[in-house]
Scaffold this motif. Structure first.
Motif, PDB file in Angstrom:
ATOM      1  N   ASP A  16       0.028  23.550  15.698  1.00 23.86           N
ATOM      2  CA  ASP A  16       0.178  24.857  15.605  1.00 23.86           C
ATOM      3  C   ASP A  16      -0.150  25.534  14.151  1.00 23.86           C
ATOM      4  O   ASP A  16       0.113  26.746  13.829  1.00 23.86           O
ATOM      5  N   GLY A  17      -1.214  24.776  13.635  1.00 29.21           N
ATOM      6  CA  GLY A  17      -1.740  25.095  12.405  1.00 29.21           C
ATOM      7  C   GLY A  17      -0.916  25.086  11.230  1.00 29.21           C
ATOM      8  O   GLY A  17      -1.581  25.526  10.067  1.00 29.21           O
ATOM      9  N   GLU A  18       0.230  24.462  10.911  1.00 32.61           N
ATOM     10  CA  GLU A  18       0.825  24.185   9.890  1.00 32.61           C
ATOM     11  C   GLU A  18       0.467  23.133   9.077  1.00 32.61           C
ATOM     12  O   GLU A  18       0.083  22.026   9.717  1.00 32.61           O
ATOM     13  N   THR A  19       0.443  23.119   7.934  1.00 31.42           N
ATOM     14  CA  THR A  19      -0.079  22.053   6.991  1.00 31.42           C
ATOM     15  C   THR A  19       0.963  21.218   6.333  1.00 31.42           C
ATOM     16  O   THR A  19       2.050  21.884   5.889  1.00 31.42           O
ATOM     17  N   HIS A  20       0.842  19.998   6.621  1.00 34.78           N
ATOM     18  CA  HIS A  20       2.288  19.123   6.015  1.00 34.78           C
ATOM     19  C   HIS A  20       1.336  17.765   5.188  1.00 34.78           C
ATOM     20  O   HIS A  20       0.503  17.629   5.160  1.00 34.78           O
ATOM     21  N   ASP A  21       2.705  17.392   4.404  1.00 28.77           N
ATOM     22  CA  ASP A  21       2.058  16.230   3.750  1.00 28.77           C
ATOM     23  C   ASP A  21       3.177  14.929   4.326  1.00 28.77           C
ATOM     24  O   ASP A  21       4.092  15.219   4.779  1.00 28.77           O
ATOM     25  N   ARG A  22       2.455  13.819   4.452  1.00 31.49           N
ATOM     26  CA  ARG A  22       3.586  12.563   4.864  1.00 31.49           C
ATOM     27  C   ARG A  22       2.987  11.445   3.656  1.00 31.49           C
ATOM     28  O   ARG A  22       1.957  11.393   3.226  1.00 31.49           O
TER      29      ARG A  22
ATOM     30  N   SER B 127       9.884   9.422  -0.086  1.00 33.04           N
ATOM     31  CA  SER B 127      10.579  10.569   0.361  1.00 33.04           C
ATOM     32  C   SER B 127       9.486  11.532   0.736  1.00 33.04           C
ATOM     33  O   SER B 127       8.357  11.159   0.985  1.00 33.04           O
ATOM     34  N   ASP B 128       9.811  13.002   0.972  1.00 32.38           N
ATOM     35  CA  ASP B 128       8.721  13.691   1.540  1.00 32.38           C
ATOM     36  C   ASP B 128       7.936  14.481   0.183  1.00 32.38           C
ATOM     37  O   ASP B 128       7.209  15.517   0.584  1.00 32.38           O
TER      38      ASP B 128
ATOM     39  N   ILE C 119       0.785  -1.197  -0.063  1.00 32.68           N
ATOM     40  CA  ILE C 119      -0.075   0.114   0.024  1.00 32.68           C
ATOM     41  C   ILE C 119       0.958   1.210   0.143  1.00 32.68           C
ATOM     42  O   ILE C 119       1.979   1.119   0.784  1.00 32.68           O
ATOM     43  N   CYS C 120       0.774   2.284  -0.807  1.00 33.11           N
ATOM     44  CA  CYS C 120       1.287   3.480  -0.914  1.00 33.11           C
ATOM     45  C   CYS C 120       0.418   4.774  -0.580  1.00 33.11           C
ATOM     46  O   CYS C 120      -0.909   4.657  -1.402  1.00 33.11           O
ATOM     47  N   VAL C 121       0.454   5.335   0.391  1.00 37.04           N
ATOM     48  CA  VAL C 121      -0.284   6.661   0.819  1.00 37.04           C
ATOM     49  C   VAL C 121       0.296   8.051   0.897  1.00 37.04           C
ATOM     50  O   VAL C 121       1.310   8.055   0.877  1.00 37.04           O
ATOM     51  N   ARG C 122      -0.724   8.960   0.777  1.00 29.72           N
ATOM     52  CA  ARG C 122      -0.349  10.327   0.887  1.00 29.72           C
ATOM     53  C   ARG C 122      -1.442  10.994   1.958  1.00 29.72           C
ATOM     54  O   ARG C 122      -2.453  10.620   1.662  1.00 29.72           O
ATOM     55  N   GLU C 123      -0.980  11.590   2.830  1.00 32.76           N
ATOM     56  CA  GLU C 123      -1.813  12.148   3.900  1.00 32.76           C
ATOM     57  C   GLU C 123      -1.397  13.682   3.977  1.00 32.76           C
ATOM     58  O   GLU C 123      -0.441  14.049   3.984  1.00 32.76           O
ATOM     59  N   THR C 124      -2.599  14.655   4.075  1.00 34.13           N
ATOM     60  CA  THR C 124      -2.271  15.767   4.217  1.00 34.13           C
ATOM     61  C   THR C 124      -2.832  16.195   5.528  1.00 34.13           C
ATOM     62  O   THR C 124      -3.822  15.829   5.627  1.00 34.13           O
TER      63      THR C 124
END
Length: 254
Positions: free
Chosen positions: A15-21, A41-42, A5-10
């Motif tokens: 602290d209100g910062e938006t990130h991707d993993r 990778s990121d 399985i390959c996933v992306r999560e936003t």
């Protein structure tokens, strides 16, 4: 030989910062799958399997990091691969998904693309393996969607969730329970989970990159390794928090 399985999560931090993993989890009835299949990778995540061509993972992810969309990157590599009919490759970037299963893969084989993740497998007992893997992950996915009412995959700001690595291990376990890899005569198996994020940590969590290279119970061992890694991470932060914050060994007591 494999299902993954390959996933992306936003997601949003406190602290209100938006990130991707991004993450990949994979298991197979062969040793050392962590050295061959998952590439993360990121900027994206790719899994290459069936008759493995590591180049699809390494170069595919490199192309994504250079700004090429994951579907364009992997399609270009497959078009130049004489063995494409025997390959299986899938992945995600910040905006797109891609999945491919060559016609000469060994049955049962197949793949599925959903909103922000993909699953694929070959030499499986049946398609229920992928369905169970995908459904288990979707139940706990943390990800922004254009329609939060669309069901699994909506933002879960009000629900405590496990780290992505744990949820990916759970997804593999769900697929394994309903059949998994059909080659019961092969006793030596392996499993791996890899997660990368755009979020910075004083010390990167060690439970985000784990492998069990040779075992008769790879998923159980991967879970046990994860549990120990989490405990060790928490103990380390408690003991060396000042040193990490100061980025100096002068802050280490004893």
């Amino acid at each position: 030989m494999t299902f993954s399985i390959c996933v992306r999560e936003t997601y949003e931090t406190d602290d209100g910062e938006t990130h991707d993993r991004f993450g990949v989890a994979v298991t197979t009835r062969l040793p050392g799958v962590g050295a061959l299949c998952p590439f993360v990778s990121d900027d994206g995540a790719v899994a290459t399997q069936s008759l493995v061509n590591v180049d699809l993972g390494e170069r595919g992810l490199a192309y994504v990091e250079d700004g090429l969309a994951v579907d364009d990157a992997l399609e270009a590599l497959l078009n130049a691969d004489d063995g494409a009919a025997q390959r299986q490759v899938h992945g995600v970037d910040r905006e797109r998904t891609f999945a491919f299963s060559g016609d000469d893969c060994v049955g049962w084989f197949g793949h599925e693309e959903r909103d922000h993740f993909t699953v694929a497998g070959n030499m499986l007992t049946d398609g229920g393996v992928l369905e169970a893997t995908a459904d288990r992950y979707a139940e706990t996915a943390v990800h922004e969607t254009t329609d939060p009412s669309s069901g699994p995959g909506a933002v879960r700001d009000d629900v405590e969730t496990d780290p992505l690595a744990q949820r990916l291990i759970d997804a593999l376990a769900a697929g394994d329970v309903v059949g998994g890899d059909k080659r019961e005569e092969l006793t030596i198996q392996s499993a791996a989970v890899v997660v990368e994020t755009t979020e910075d940590h004083d010390w990167e969590p060690p439970y985000n990159d784990l492998r069990v290279d040779a075992s008769e119970t790879p998923l159980e061992d991967l879970q046990a390794t994860y549990d120990r890694a989490v405990a060790g991470y928490e103990e380390t932060l408690a003991k060396y928090a000042d040193a990490f914050e100061a980025d100096s060994l002068d802050a280490v007591d004893g």
